[in-house]
Design a protein around this motif. Structure first.
Motif, PDB file in Angstrom:
ATOM      1  N   THR A   1      52.573  43.809  53.511  1.00 57.95           N
ATOM      2  CA  THR A   1      51.264  44.410  53.798  1.00 57.95           C
ATOM      3  C   THR A   1      50.515  44.826  52.538  1.00 57.95           C
ATOM      4  OG1 THR A   1      52.292  46.591  54.061  1.00 57.95           O
ATOM      5  CG2 THR A   1      52.042  45.243  56.036  1.00 57.95           C
ATOM      6  N   GLN A   2      51.181  44.780  51.388  1.00 61.31           N
ATOM      7  CA  GLN A   2      50.506  45.177  50.144  1.00 61.31           C
ATOM      8  C   GLN A   2      49.849  44.008  49.422  1.00 61.31           C
ATOM      9  OE1 GLN A   2      53.972  46.354  50.545  1.00 61.31           O
ATOM     10  NE2 GLN A   2      54.045  48.403  49.672  1.00 61.31           N
ATOM     11  N   ALA A   3      49.807  42.833  50.046  1.00 60.83           N
ATOM     12  CA  ALA A   3      49.090  41.696  49.468  1.00 60.83           C
ATOM     13  C   ALA A   3      47.623  41.749  49.887  1.00 60.83           C
ATOM     14  CB  ALA A   3      49.718  40.385  49.916  1.00 60.83           C
ATOM     15  N   ARG A   4      46.745  41.348  48.972  1.00 58.00           N
ATOM     16  CA  ARG A   4      45.305  41.386  49.215  1.00 58.00           C
ATOM     17  C   ARG A   4      44.637  40.145  48.634  1.00 58.00           C
ATOM     18  NH1 ARG A   4      47.114  45.123  51.476  1.00 58.00           N
ATOM     19  NH2 ARG A   4      46.499  47.322  51.516  1.00 58.00           N
ATOM     20  N   ASN A   5      43.410  39.900  49.094  1.00 56.82           N
ATOM     21  CA  ASN A   5      42.576  38.886  48.459  1.00 56.82           C
ATOM     22  C   ASN A   5      41.940  39.492  47.214  1.00 56.82           C
ATOM     23  OD1 ASN A   5      43.095  36.964  50.402  1.00 56.82           O
ATOM     24  ND2 ASN A   5      41.308  37.471  51.635  1.00 56.82           N
ATOM     25  N   LEU A   6      42.155  38.851  46.066  1.00 54.66           N
ATOM     26  CA  LEU A   6      41.663  39.379  44.790  1.00 54.66           C
ATOM     27  C   LEU A   6      40.899  38.299  44.038  1.00 54.66           C
ATOM     28  CD1 LEU A   6      44.985  41.100  43.599  1.00 54.66           C
ATOM     29  CD2 LEU A   6      43.095  42.191  44.812  1.00 54.66           C
ATOM     30  N   LEU A   7      39.990  38.738  43.164  1.00 58.46           N
ATOM     31  CA  LEU A   7      39.310  37.810  42.257  1.00 58.46           C
ATOM     32  C   LEU A   7      40.110  37.591  40.989  1.00 58.46           C
ATOM     33  CD1 LEU A   7      35.639  39.079  42.672  1.00 58.46           C
ATOM     34  CD2 LEU A   7      36.610  36.951  43.545  1.00 58.46           C
ATOM     35  N   GLY A   8      40.958  38.549  40.661  1.00 62.58           N
ATOM     36  CA  GLY A   8      41.857  38.370  39.521  1.00 62.58           C
ATOM     37  C   GLY A   8      41.293  38.783  38.183  1.00 62.58           C
ATOM     38  N   PHE A   9      40.449  39.819  38.155  1.00 62.50           N
ATOM     39  CA  PHE A   9      39.986  40.324  36.868  1.00 62.50           C
ATOM     40  C   PHE A   9      39.707  41.817  36.973  1.00 62.50           C
ATOM     41  CE2 PHE A   9      36.010  39.253  39.019  1.00 62.50           C
ATOM     42  CZ  PHE A   9      35.178  40.325  38.723  1.00 62.50           C
TER      43      PHE A   9
ATOM     44  N   GLY B   1      42.207  33.105  40.645  1.00 59.54           N
ATOM     45  CA  GLY B   1      40.969  32.369  40.843  1.00 59.54           C
ATOM     46  C   GLY B   1      39.992  32.595  39.705  1.00 59.54           C
ATOM     47  N   GLY B   2      39.965  33.817  39.190  1.00 59.44           N
ATOM     48  CA  GLY B   2      39.085  34.110  38.063  1.00 59.44           C
ATOM     49  C   GLY B   2      39.425  33.265  36.853  1.00 59.44           C
TER      50      GLY B   2
ATOM     51  N   GLY C   1      35.888  38.720  52.966  1.00 56.47           N
ATOM     52  CA  GLY C   1      35.247  37.811  53.915  1.00 56.47           C
ATOM     53  C   GLY C   1      34.912  36.438  53.376  1.00 56.47           C
ATOM     54  N   HIS C   2      35.319  36.113  52.159  1.00 56.89           N
ATOM     55  CA  HIS C   2      35.005  34.824  51.550  1.00 56.89           C
ATOM     56  C   HIS C   2      36.259  34.163  50.984  1.00 56.89           C
ATOM     57  CE1 HIS C   2      31.029  36.728  51.641  1.00 56.89           C
ATOM     58  NE2 HIS C   2      30.493  35.543  51.402  1.00 56.89           N
ATOM     59  N   GLN C   3      36.265  32.839  50.963  1.00 57.43           N
ATOM     60  CA  GLN C   3      37.317  32.084  50.285  1.00 57.43           C
ATOM     61  C   GLN C   3      37.045  31.982  48.791  1.00 57.43           C
ATOM     62  OE1 GLN C   3      40.271  30.932  51.649  1.00 57.43           O
ATOM     63  NE2 GLN C   3      39.545  32.206  53.346  1.00 57.43           N
ATOM     64  N   SER C   4      35.775  32.103  48.435  1.00 52.90           N
ATOM     65  CA  SER C   4      35.368  32.114  47.027  1.00 52.90           C
ATOM     66  C   SER C   4      34.108  32.941  46.917  1.00 52.90           C
ATOM     67  CB  SER C   4      35.136  30.686  46.502  1.00 52.90           C
ATOM     68  OG  SER C   4      34.077  30.065  47.195  1.00 52.90           O
ATOM     69  N   LEU C   5      33.777  33.323  45.691  1.00 50.79           N
ATOM     70  CA  LEU C   5      32.633  34.202  45.456  1.00 50.79           C
ATOM     71  C   LEU C   5      31.749  33.622  44.366  1.00 50.79           C
ATOM     72  CD1 LEU C   5      32.341  36.885  47.001  1.00 50.79           C
ATOM     73  CD2 LEU C   5      32.910  38.075  44.902  1.00 50.79           C
ATOM     74  N   ASN C   6      30.436  33.602  44.625  1.00 54.11           N
ATOM     75  CA  ASN C   6      29.483  33.146  43.612  1.00 54.11           C
ATOM     76  C   ASN C   6      29.112  34.314  42.716  1.00 54.11           C
ATOM     77  OD1 ASN C   6      29.125  30.372  44.473  1.00 54.11           O
ATOM     78  ND2 ASN C   6      28.094  31.213  46.279  1.00 54.11           N
ATOM     79  N   LEU C   7      29.495  34.215  41.449  1.00 55.93           N
ATOM     80  CA  LEU C   7      29.220  35.261  40.471  1.00 55.93           C
ATOM     81  C   LEU C   7      28.208  34.768  39.448  1.00 55.93           C
ATOM     82  CD1 LEU C   7      32.648  36.872  39.448  1.00 55.93           C
ATOM     83  CD2 LEU C   7      30.881  37.860  40.894  1.00 55.93           C
TER      84      LEU C   7
ATOM     85  N   VAL D   1      39.075  33.044  45.745  1.00 58.28           N
ATOM     86  CA  VAL D   1      39.833  34.250  46.045  1.00 58.28           C
ATOM     87  C   VAL D   1      41.328  33.937  45.922  1.00 58.28           C
ATOM     88  CG1 VAL D   1      40.482  35.828  47.907  1.00 58.28           C
ATOM     89  CG2 VAL D   1      38.079  35.298  47.496  1.00 58.28           C
ATOM     90  N   THR D   2      42.085  34.870  45.373  1.00 57.23           N
ATOM     91  CA  THR D   2      43.525  34.694  45.183  1.00 57.23           C
ATOM     92  C   THR D   2      44.283  35.719  46.005  1.00 57.23           C
ATOM     93  OG1 THR D   2      43.158  33.929  42.913  1.00 57.23           O
ATOM     94  CG2 THR D   2      45.387  34.645  43.479  1.00 57.23           C
ATOM     95  N   ARG D   3      45.298  35.258  46.727  1.00 54.50           N
ATOM     96  CA  ARG D   3      46.178  36.176  47.456  1.00 54.50           C
ATOM     97  C   ARG D   3      47.245  36.663  46.491  1.00 54.50           C
ATOM     98  NH1 ARG D   3      45.202  39.017  52.038  1.00 54.50           N
ATOM     99  NH2 ARG D   3      47.122  39.513  53.175  1.00 54.50           N
ATOM    100  N   ALA D   4      47.383  37.960  46.338  1.00 50.09           N
ATOM    101  CA  ALA D   4      48.335  38.503  45.367  1.00 50.09           C
ATOM    102  C   ALA D   4      48.778  39.894  45.794  1.00 50.09           C
ATOM    103  CB  ALA D   4      47.704  38.567  43.973  1.00 50.09           C
ATOM    104  N   CYS D   5      49.896  40.334  45.224  1.00 51.43           N
ATOM    105  CA  CYS D   5      50.337  41.714  45.417  1.00 51.43           C
ATOM    106  C   CYS D   5      49.290  42.630  44.795  1.00 51.43           C
ATOM    107  CB  CYS D   5      51.690  41.939  44.745  1.00 51.43           C
ATOM    108  SG  CYS D   5      53.001  40.834  45.295  1.00 51.43           S
ATOM    109  N   ALA D   6      48.820  43.585  45.572  1.00 53.04           N
ATOM    110  CA  ALA D   6      47.688  44.403  45.125  1.00 53.04           C
ATOM    111  C   ALA D   6      48.145  45.700  44.472  1.00 53.04           C
ATOM    112  CB  ALA D   6      46.764  44.699  46.296  1.00 53.04           C
ATOM    113  N   PHE D   7      48.952  45.575  43.423  1.00 50.61           N
ATOM    114  CA  PHE D   7      49.394  46.749  42.682  1.00 50.61           C
ATOM    115  C   PHE D   7      48.707  46.769  41.330  1.00 50.61           C
ATOM    116  CE2 PHE D   7      53.260  45.743  45.273  1.00 50.61           C
ATOM    117  CZ  PHE D   7      53.112  46.802  46.157  1.00 50.61           C
ATOM    118  N   LYS D   8      48.176  47.914  40.983  1.00 52.63           N
ATOM    119  CA  LYS D   8      47.544  48.065  39.672  1.00 52.63           C
ATOM    120  C   LYS D   8      48.627  48.197  38.616  1.00 52.63           C
ATOM    121  CE  LYS D   8      44.006  50.719  37.245  1.00 52.63           C
ATOM    122  NZ  LYS D   8      43.136  51.914  37.271  1.00 52.63           N
TER     123      LYS D   8
END
Length: 366
Positions: A91-99, A135-136, A175-181, A196-203
């Motif tokens: 449950t600690q995995a999240r969608n992240l941009l990776g930066f 993804g970033g 809500g997106h598979q990718s993000l326009n930056l 978007v990257t699925r990853a463990c969401a720990f800082k």
């Protein structure tokens, strides 16, 4: 690069203007001719006053530079651990941009000036680090890129920009598979499509302390500067990171320790000027029970192997840790994880189990 050069030139211009103003002021206060010309007086004032400020700024810049370099290294090492183990993080995995992104207001006091001088930070959020394999990284996002807009929404600048930007990016990422930056790079805006990257969401944080330890509070992992220097290799640092990631995944911070106490230690040690008196004695952190410690060792070794790091030196690393910094050394890792012999036996069995699966080409699932 052009943008950074312009900023440096602006600082240089301001310095020259300040020196010129000081020269004019000293000349104006000369009410009658003096035996010595005004220039030596100016030189004396310049040589006496600024060095105090310059020395302080130099110390701030050096401290900030070291922390940023160590944080970059941790982020690079943690990338494969966080991304390749998303399914194990449950449950600690999240969608992240990776930066991560910061601006000059991410720092306080004289470090605001240091952030401007060393990192060229201003009001706009800039990419501080990019997670390897994210993804970033695949989209070509670079350290130093300024964040202008996401999906047509202008991203905030100035104070509180980090918090405000998170409020914009969070819902978009979910809500997106990718993000326009839109990012500012080399003096012009550039469009990037970031998957978007699925990853463990720990800082992952670096701790500004020389004690040999690491901490996890359920949401974060922090390794001290002393631990990084002791571990030395990327592989050994990965062992430590994975162990605390595993503690978070297994919920050990909440069930065995005061997450508030550990969280307070992390909040303190991630600052540029931590209060090291908090580390007197045991710092209020209770030793980890051996069964839970061994469970984290078991899961962490799978994480290390799945991330592509070697397991060959894991036993020797933890044994060396306990030998050089035994449980009698307060605020050291072994003091918080004292069941060394029990842990080493579990580590040996787990490594044999993993290597057996690798040889048989079976999935590395604990």
């Amino acid at each position: 690069m052009v943008q950074q050069t312009n900023k440096i030139n602006q600082y240089a211009s301001l310095s020259l203007l300040a020196a010129a103003s000081l020269l004019s002021a000293c000349s104006t206060f000369q009410s009658k001719p003096a035996p010595a010309p005004a220039e030596p007086v100016v030189a004396r004032v310049i040589n006496e006053e600024p060095p105090v400020v310059t020395a302080k700024m130099a110390a701030a810049r050096d401290s900030l530079s070291q922390m940023v370099a160590l944080q970059d290294r941790l982020y690079r090492i943690a990338g494969p651990l966080l991304i390749n183990n998303a399914d194990l993080c449950r449950t600690q995995a999240r969608n992240l941009l990776g930066f991560t992104a910061k601006n000059k207001y991410s720092y306080t006091g004289e470090f605001v000036d240091a952030a401007q001088a060393v990192l060229n930070y201003g009001d706009r959020l800039e990419v501080a680090s990019v997670l390897a394999g994210s993804g970033g990284a695949r989209a070509g996002l670079r350290k130093g890129d300024g964040l202008v807009a996401a999906e047509g929404k202008t991203l905030p600048t100035g104070q509180n920009a980090e918090t405000q930007a998170a409020g914009i990016l969070g819902p978009l990422v979910s809500g997106h598979q990718s993000l326009n930056l839109i990012v500012a790079r080399d003096g012009r805006n550039q469009a990037l499509n970031v998957p978007v990257t699925r990853a463990c969401a720990f800082k992952i944080d670096i701790g500004n302390s020389d004690n040999i330890n690491s901490y996890s509070d359920g949401q974060r992992v922090m390794i001290t500067r002393g631990m990084v220097n002791f571990a030395h290799s990327d592989e050994a640092i990965a062992y430590v990171l994975a162990k605390d990631i595993a503690h978070n995944v297994l919920g050990h911070a909440a069930t065995t320790r005061s997450a508030y106490t550990v969280g307070s230690i992390i909040d303190n040690l991630v600052s540029v000027r931590p209060d090291l008196t908090m580390l007197i004695g045991t710092a209020g952190v209770k030793p980890m029970p051996q069964e839970l410690d061994a469970a984290a060792d078991y899961l962490s070794l799978y994480m290390v192997a799945r991330a592509g790091y070697s397991l060959d030196h894991a036993h020797a690393f933890w044994q060396r840790m306990a030998g050089q910094y035994p449980a009698t050394v307060l605020n050291g890792y072994t003091a918080n994880h004292p069941a060394v012999n029990y842990r080493l036996s579990v580590i040996d069995k787990t490594i044999a189990e993993i290597k057996g699966k690798q040889a048989a080409k079976k999935p590395l699932v604990p």
